[in-house]
Design a protein around this motif. Structure first.
Motif, PDB file in Angstrom:
ATOM      1  N   UNK A 331       3.403 -14.861   0.185  1.00  0.00           N
ATOM      2  CA  UNK A 331       4.849 -15.047   0.393  1.00  0.00           C
ATOM      3  C   UNK A 331       5.753 -14.193  -0.505  1.00  0.00           C
ATOM      4  N   UNK A 332       5.513 -14.231  -1.809  1.00  0.00           N
ATOM      5  CA  UNK A 332       6.408 -13.477  -2.703  1.00  0.00           C
ATOM      6  C   UNK A 332       5.695 -12.340  -3.435  1.00  0.00           C
ATOM      7  N   UNK A 333       4.526 -11.983  -2.908  1.00  0.00           N
ATOM      8  CA  UNK A 333       3.677 -11.005  -3.584  1.00  0.00           C
ATOM      9  C   UNK A 333       4.386  -9.695  -3.879  1.00  0.00           C
ATOM     10  N   UNK A 334       5.183  -9.242  -2.934  1.00  0.00           N
ATOM     11  CA  UNK A 334       5.754  -7.902  -3.072  1.00  0.00           C
ATOM     12  C   UNK A 334       6.841  -7.839  -4.133  1.00  0.00           C
ATOM     13  N   UNK A 335       7.467  -8.990  -4.419  1.00  0.00           N
ATOM     14  CA  UNK A 335       8.560  -8.987  -5.401  1.00  0.00           C
ATOM     15  C   UNK A 335       8.041  -9.005  -6.837  1.00  0.00           C
ATOM     16  N   UNK A 336       6.817  -9.484  -7.018  1.00  0.00           N
ATOM     17  CA  UNK A 336       6.329  -9.709  -8.389  1.00  0.00           C
ATOM     18  C   UNK A 336       6.194  -8.405  -9.186  1.00  0.00           C
ATOM     19  N   UNK A 337       5.490  -7.392  -8.659  1.00  0.00           N
ATOM     20  CA  UNK A 337       5.356  -6.179  -9.481  1.00  0.00           C
ATOM     21  C   UNK A 337       6.602  -5.299  -9.464  1.00  0.00           C
ATOM     22  N   UNK A 338       7.579  -5.644  -8.643  1.00  0.00           N
ATOM     23  CA  UNK A 338       8.784  -4.819  -8.552  1.00  0.00           C
ATOM     24  C   UNK A 338       9.940  -5.493  -9.275  1.00  0.00           C
ATOM     25  N   UNK A 339      10.666  -6.349  -8.545  1.00  0.00           N
ATOM     26  CA  UNK A 339      11.911  -6.895  -9.089  1.00  0.00           C
ATOM     27  C   UNK A 339      11.706  -7.914 -10.190  1.00  0.00           C
ATOM     28  N   UNK A 340      10.530  -8.501 -10.278  1.00  0.00           N
ATOM     29  CA  UNK A 340      10.284  -9.451 -11.371  1.00  0.00           C
ATOM     30  C   UNK A 340       9.589  -8.772 -12.548  1.00  0.00           C
ATOM     31  N   UNK A 341       9.351  -7.484 -12.432  1.00  0.00           N
ATOM     32  CA  UNK A 341       8.578  -6.756 -13.436  1.00  0.00           C
ATOM     33  C   UNK A 341       9.364  -5.546 -13.922  1.00  0.00           C
ATOM     34  N   UNK A 342       9.776  -4.705 -12.985  1.00  0.00           N
ATOM     35  CA  UNK A 342      10.506  -3.499 -13.380  1.00  0.00           C
ATOM     36  C   UNK A 342      11.809  -3.820 -14.095  1.00  0.00           C
TER      37      UNK A 342
END
Ligand SMILES: Cc1cc2nc3c(=O)[nH]c(=O)nc-3n(C[C@H](O)[C@H](O)[C@H](O)COP(=O)(O)OP(=O)(O)OC[C@H]3O[C@@H](n4cnc5c(N)ncnc54)[C@H](O)[C@@H]3O)c2cc1C
Lengths: 787, 262
Positions: A331-342
């Protein structure tokens, strides 16, 4: 004096009475008359073509109601991904279908091929063995870099490659960062792995689907952190059931740590099958199934470069990360290494130029998604490790190097698109140094040496973004949902309150902490306030609990709703006291008129609202019930400093954590005991990651660490007595409670301190070890020492 | 789990009779067998529980021999052998957790001969015999490689006799997840010399480290092992440790056991 009531009181958790006496009501405790059971036949190969799935013998087996396969789900939606990431070139990510049951291909060990529904679990399981299966095994892609190589086998044949996206952030800074790094006095480089983890909440996942034919209404009972989100995703995208015909209930939930945010195939299956069969259908995950179906966490491979001038001022930071998505997009996999990380790569520092590149990769492994901290631990770990390495290379004390680069003026707009509203990083650092008795380290190290042990000291700072999130902002970033929270406050005629919230507690203590806020606002006892959550039928649409958001966002919604209640109650009180509402004050549960002895009790006002005999009916409606939706203006930014002291046994490489100090700034604190407990749990998980936990696949995609025999969980004996402090408080400037969130800090802030401490212990004893990848198992530390 | 019959005999004779049936298997504490059955990796037709056989339970010491009934739990050994054979009691007390120790039995552990189990090191290190319903098997002949023993089909371990040494100690280095030994050494000194048994390390299961035994027989001190090295060939390699690491631990744990034995 600590308060004994309201905001700031260390109230004991009222829900614990139920949990500790075995009276909790978890999803597996729900058994509905006529219920059938499903067992999923799962792939034991990582990648393969399904050439035959013959269910006829299974269908005929005793007790079997029906066997479902991918065919039954051909016309039905797949599980949606909740966040669309746009790549460096402006293109949307590659988004493969995520079927409820495998369609023609299996893509990871544990991928569900068929579902047998029977009168009992045992019969379902027996029958599943009768399914004739031919799988043409395909080469599996496990390693991320190999998955991106030319000619690599594709996890999804209809995608152009195994690359989900190549994300650059901030793309406009790319050249400037490259230039700054090229021209810098010194660049420290570190390559590291942030290993894959399994969340392993104590309660495995469970789903019970039920269907009422008289009302055409479906109900799903599920182990979820966010029942409304599940209702929306499953109803709208998978099964096509409108919200008014679908109810999702998440009763007591025994831990989630992120893994119960996501919409899982088993939930959709049980809801679907219940309607098909007109029977309740129940699934209870075994622990073995949990290992191969619950979304995993982390799994980043990163290269980070930090450029500095001769004085150690940070000039630029560049990171290059491969992030494992697994076989499908959870469900939220794509947001984790991007907007929650970068967005967190600036850390506590005023580095002017930052560029983050993330390649998200499909592999034949279990999907990876948010796990306690979600992206922020990955950011913190690489940043705080590279700073430690830089300090050594530059010959600058690691504390001083950090201080020199701290952000000290707020608000501070980072070069990675977020604005820190407030903070005081020196204050938490000073506090941590004091509590950790850093000045006594040398004596302790000498004592350790006498016992043949090497002592090391490691520290780090961290910042995280909690209270997710401003809806308009995240919408621009690709979120397919809003991230407000809701609360309905219902005052009953005799003065008690029921607060219905979209937040969901799965261990956080909401039933205790939330009433403290309301009790404080009204001046009544907490026992007058009841929290209702977890059922879409009796709570307003809300987004649930994750990202340390419940108090910051959900609590704010409660404050807003309670403010509305108080405003209306004042009008009623004014009427009763024959005064103007503007002159009415509410204090300690009573309304009074300033400068007079007129007073009316809270309970009398509530009664008047429901028995409106003497009531301003021409001005206001009877009743006392208000709803508020709160959409935050910004993230909140908890921050702190952590210090870890370890002993390394040079003979075996075994690391023991001797001391651990956490000084956090969570803004205002509603219940210090709960906050401390949250930090303890977070530290246990962070130390678990740093020392013990490791989810390992072999090159064929078999899950090697598929049980607790090989997946090492932290235990009490692995942990020291923590020294935890949250007295440094810079209240959040943009939410009404001034709170920031404390649920993930421990897991985010602790791994680098521990690894820094171990490297320090080795360095002090003549081993020039620059880095060891987590977990720092005895074997790895020994290998590094002898490498 | 598949369906099975459970019988709970009260004598060895009844148990042996029940074991002669098709697909019958002894059930000790079930700490290994039950999880295996739950995963459907074993499907015995009949389980013959040893827990009701009084003659297979208990701990007694006489004539320099500690006799432990085959169905005696680790917890009982930990408590009741504490004065007669403290090193073995400590070994038993370090197995798993209280729940495991309250169920798991010495017979089950030895019959299973897990390459990382504790008891095999205790028995091989002590020297002694495994007593079955038909014969006595010397410790040195009992263990025949990972999960393999000299036991015949249907043969029941009724008791285990450990020779009580002058000095002994067990040094266990725990695998981080299972907390079984990653490598452990049991060292026992008797008037005949020293025995060193290593578990957790070898692909062949428990073994005696004869070079160390020789060195320690002439000089029972940790230093005596210093000059020795263990070949990594044939050692277990897995996510918790390479063969080289285990080979290294063999030496470290042996030294620690010697030091602990005093
Ligand atoms: C969480 C956990 C931690 C553990 N940690 C350790 C550890 O640190 N060290 C360690 O050594 N072990 C450990 N164990 C294993 C434990 O010691 C078991 O008790 C042991 O392996 C098996 O003993 P049991 O009595 O439970 O045998 P069962 O599981 O009942 O049987 C095991 C096998 O032995 C056979 N068997 C049982 N009794 C007899 C008999 N009398 N004669 C012939 N055959 C028999 C059975 O048929 C079966 O094949 C652990 C187990 C668990 C679950």
């Amino acid at each position: 004096m600590p308060k004994d009531h309201g905001i700031g009181a260390a109230n004991k958790r009222r829900e614990d009475v139920r949990f500790l006496t075995g009276k909790g009501r978890y999803t597996d405790d729900i058994n509905i008359n006529g219920q059938a059971y499903v067992h999923f036949l799962r792939s034991d190969v990582a990648h393969g073509k399904l050439t035959k799935v013959n269910t006829s013998a299974a269908e005929a087996a005793p007790g079997v109601l029906r066997v479902f396969t991918g065919k039954d789900f051909e016309g039905i939606g797949g599980l949606p991904c909740g966040w669309q990431v746009t790549d460096r070139h402006g293109n949307p990510m590659q988004e493969p279908a995520h079927p409820v049951l495998a369609q023609g291909k299996v893509r990871h060990v544990g991928d569900a091929i068929a579902a047998v529904v029977a009168e009992s679990y045992a019969e379902a399981r027996d029958a599943a063995e009768l399914i004739e299966l031919d799988i043409e095994e395909l080469p599996a892609v496990i390693d991320m870099k190999a998955a991106l190589a030319d000619g690599a086998p594709k996890v999804h044949d209809d995608l152009t490659s195994n690359l989900c996206y190549d994300w650059g952030f901030v793309e406009e800074n790319r050249d400037a960062v490259d230039q700054a790094i090229k021209g810098a006095h010194h660049v420290t480089t570190l390559e590291l792995v942030n290993q894959r983890l399994v969340a392993n909440p104590m309660e495995p996942r469970v789903a019970v689907g039920d269907y009422a034919s008289h009302s055409d209404e479906s109900t799903l009972y599920t182990t979820s952190q966010n029942p409304h989100v599940i209702r929306l995703l499953m109803g709208a995208f998978v099964l096509g059931i409108p919200e008014h015909k679908l109810r999702v209930v998440a009763p007591d939930v025994g831990g989630g740590f992120g893994s119960k945010i996501f919409h899982y195939a088993e939930e959709a299956f049980c809801t679907f099958a219940a309607k098909q069969l007109k029977r309740p259908v129940k699934w209870t995950s075994s622990r073995s199934e949990a290992f191969m179906t619950d979304a995993h966490g982390r799994d980043h491979v990163t290269k980070i470069e930090l450029a500095m001038d001769a004085e150690g001022n940070f000039l630029a930071l560049r990171t290059d990360t491969h992030a494992n998505m697994g076989a499908y997009l959870s469900t939220f996999s794509t947001s984790v290494p991007t907007w929650l990380h970068g967005t967190l790569m600036a850390g506590n520092y005023k580095t002017p130029l930052i560029y983050v590149n993330v390649k998200a990769v499909f592999t034949n492994t279990v999907p990876v998604d948010a796990y306690r901290g979600a992206g922020r631990p990955e950011a913190t770990f690489q940043l705080e490790r590279v700073i430690d390495k830089a300090a050594r290379e530059m010959g600058i004390d690691p504390v001083e190097l950090r201080r020199k680069n701290f952000v000290t003026e707020f608000p501070y707009a980072t070069p990675v698109a977020v604005e820190y509203d407030t903070g005081d990083y020196n204050a938490t650092l000073d506090k941590a140094l004091e509590l950790a008795d850093v000045s006594g380290f040398d004596a302790r190290a000498a004592e350790s040496a006498k016992n043949g042990k090497w002592r090391g000291l490691g520290m780090n700072c961290y910042i995280e973004a909690c209270g997710i999130a401003p809806s308009a902002l995240v919408g621009q970033l690709g979120a397919r949902a809003g991230l407000y929270e809701s609360a309905t406050v219902r005052v009953n005629a005799t003065g008690g309150l029921v607060v219905m919230t979209g937040s969901h507690s799965h261990g956080q203590g909401h039933e205790t902490a939330f009433p403290q806020v309301i009790a404080e606002m009204i001046g009544i006892d907490e026992s007058q306030v009841e929290i209702v959550h977890g059922d879409t039928a009796n709570t307003p649409m809300g987004m649930g609990t994750y990202g340390s958001r419940s108090l910051a966002v959900g609590g704010s919604a409660m404050v807003r709703a309670t403010e509305k209640i108080i405003a209306k109650a004042k009008k009623i009180a004014a009427h009763l006291m024959e005064a103007s509402a503007d002159d009415v004050e509410l204090k300690d549960g009573a309304f009074s008129v300033a400068g007079t002895d007129k007073s009316v009790a809270w309970g009398d006002v509530c009664l008047a609202a429901y028995v409106p005999h003497n009531y301003p009916l021409d001005e206001i409606e009877p009743g006392l019930e208000e709803t508020a939706f709160y959409d935050p203006a910004n993230f909140t930014y908890p921050a702190g400093a952590y210090i870890c002291e370890v002993e390394v046994d040079p003979d075996t490489g075994k690391v023991t954590v001797e001391r651990f100090t956490a000084a956090d700034d969570f803004g205002n604190v509603v219940n210090p005991m709960i906050v401390e407990g949250q930090v303890h749990g977070g530290l246990a998980q962070g130390i678990g990651q740093a020392l013990l936990e490791n989810c390992v696949y072999d090159e064929n995609g078999q899950l090697v660490s598929a049980s607790f025999m090989d997946y090492a969980m932290p235990r009490a004996a692995d942990l020291p007595n923590f020294s935890v402090d949250h007295s440094c408080q810079t209240p959040c400037t943009h939410n009404p409670l001034g709170v920031k969130g404390c649920g993930e800090a421990g897991a985010i802030g602790s791994p680098p301190a521990l690894v820094n401490a171990v490297v320090d212990a080795l360095q002090r004893n003549g081993k020039d070890v620059k880095h060891i990848d987590m977990p720092l198992s005895p074997a790895r530390v020994w290998a590094a020492m002898n490498g | 789990m598949y369906d099975f019959e459970l019988v709970k005999p009260t004598t060895v004779e009844e148990a042996v009779a029940a074991l002669s049936g098709d697909e019958a298997q002894p059930l000790g504490g079930g700490q290994t067998l039950i999880p295996t059955m739950k995963q459907r990796l074993a499907m015995p037709g009949t389980l013959v529980s040893t827990s009701g056989i009084a003659s297979m339970k208990g701990v007694s010491a006489s004539g320099g021999v500690l006799t432990v009934g085959g169905a005696t739990t680790h917890g009982t050994v930990a408590a009741e052998a504490a004065s007669s054979y403290p090193a073995l009691a400590a070994l038993a007390g370090g197995i798993g957790d209280p729940a495991v120790r309250n169920r798991g039995t010495v017979g089950g552990s030895l019959a299973n001969n897990d390459p990382a189990a504790c008891y095999p090191a205790g028995l091989l290190g002590s020297g002694g015999v495994v007593v079955t319903n038909t014969r006595e098997i010397a410790a040195d002949d009992f263990f025949q490689g990972m999960f393999t023993t000299a036991l015949e089909e249907g043969e029941l371990i009724t008791a285990v006799k450990f020779n009580i040494p002058e000095k002994a100690a067990y040094a266990k280095f725990a695998q981080p997840a299972s907390r079984f030994p990653l490598t452990a050494a049991f060292v026992a000194k008797t008037s005949d010399g020293v025995r060193v048994a290593i578990t957790g390390a070898s692909e062949e299961g428990v073994f005696r480290w004869t070079e160390a035994e020789e060195a320690l027989s002439s000089n029972f001190s940790a230093d005596a092992v210093d000059g020795l090295s263990v070949d990594a060939d044939g050692m277990i390699g897995d996510i918790h440790g390479t063969p080289a690491y285990r080979a290294h631990l063999v030496k470290v744990m042996t030294k620690r056991a010697v030091t602990a034995a005093g």
